[in-house]
Design a protein around this motif. Structure first.
Motif, short mmCIF file in Angstrom:
data_model
loop_
_atom_site.label_atom_id
_atom_site.label_comp_id
_atom_site.label_asym_id
_atom_site.label_seq_id
_atom_site.Cartn_x
_atom_site.Cartn_y
_atom_site.Cartn_z
N MET A 1 0.85 -1.18 0.00
CA MET A 1 0.00 0.00 0.00
C MET A 1 0.89 1.23 0.00
N SER A 2 0.69 2.06 -0.97
CA SER A 2 1.47 3.27 -1.09
C SER A 2 0.66 4.45 -0.57
N ILE A 3 1.24 5.19 0.33
CA ILE A 3 0.52 6.32 0.93
C ILE A 3 1.17 7.62 0.48
N ASN A 4 0.37 8.50 -0.06
CA ASN A 4 0.85 9.81 -0.48
C ASN A 4 0.68 10.77 0.69
N HIS A 5 1.71 10.87 1.50
CA HIS A 5 1.62 11.67 2.72
C HIS A 5 1.48 13.16 2.43
N ASP A 6 2.12 13.64 1.37
CA ASP A 6 2.00 15.07 1.04
C ASP A 6 0.56 15.43 0.70
N ARG A 8 -2.15 13.82 1.65
CA ARG A 8 -2.97 13.73 2.86
C ARG A 8 -2.75 14.93 3.78
N HIS A 9 -1.51 15.36 3.87
CA HIS A 9 -1.21 16.54 4.70
C HIS A 9 -1.94 17.76 4.15
N THR A 26 -12.12 9.17 3.59
CA THR A 26 -13.10 8.28 4.20
C THR A 26 -12.55 7.61 5.45
N TRP A 27 -13.47 7.06 6.23
CA TRP A 27 -13.07 6.30 7.41
C TRP A 27 -12.26 5.08 7.00
N LEU A 28 -12.57 4.50 5.85
CA LEU A 28 -11.80 3.36 5.36
C LEU A 28 -10.36 3.76 5.08
N ASP A 29 -10.16 4.93 4.46
CA ASP A 29 -8.80 5.43 4.22
C ASP A 29 -8.04 5.56 5.54
N LEU A 30 -8.69 6.13 6.52
CA LEU A 30 -8.06 6.33 7.82
C LEU A 30 -7.72 5.00 8.48
N ALA A 31 -8.67 4.08 8.46
CA ALA A 31 -8.43 2.76 9.06
C ALA A 31 -7.29 2.03 8.37
N GLN A 32 -7.25 2.08 7.04
CA GLN A 32 -6.17 1.42 6.30
C GLN A 32 -4.82 2.02 6.65
N GLU A 33 -4.75 3.33 6.76
CA GLU A 33 -3.49 3.98 7.09
C GLU A 33 -3.04 3.62 8.51
N ILE A 34 -3.96 3.59 9.45
CA ILE A 34 -3.62 3.23 10.82
C ILE A 34 -3.11 1.79 10.89
N LEU A 35 -3.82 0.88 10.22
CA LEU A 35 -3.37 -0.51 10.20
C LEU A 35 -2.01 -0.67 9.56
#
Length: 89
Positions: A1-6, A8-9, A26-35
């Protein structure tokens, strides 16, 4: 899973200013990032445990110091995970 932190910031900054609709994140985005972050922290903790073991077997002061540093970092990560409910470790 690639996260584009810039991205999201920037998105969070826009949400805080009321420029962007909160529903874009979405809440799903948040949950995936936390996991994902929890998995990465757990993997780092495991690597630090192995580093502490490896360094502790060295017969010099640098190895012993490195072992203590790795063990201290590992304990801090364990505390972070434990405080957030990771009780199956």
């Amino acid at each position: 899973m690639s996260i584009n932190h810039d991205w999201r910031h920037d998105l969070v900054a826009e949400m805080e200013q009321g420029i962007t609709d909160v529903n874009k994140y979405t809440w799903l985005d948040l949950a995936q990032e936390i996991l994902w972050m929890r998995r990465e922290i757990s993997e780092l903790r495991n690597a630090l445990v192995q580093t502490a073991i490896d360094c502790a077997t060295m017969d010099n002061s640098e190895g012993k110091l490195a072992a203590r540093v790795a063990q201290s970092a590992e304990e801090q990560l364990f505390r972070i995970l434990l405080e957030r409910g990771d009780h199956d470790e």
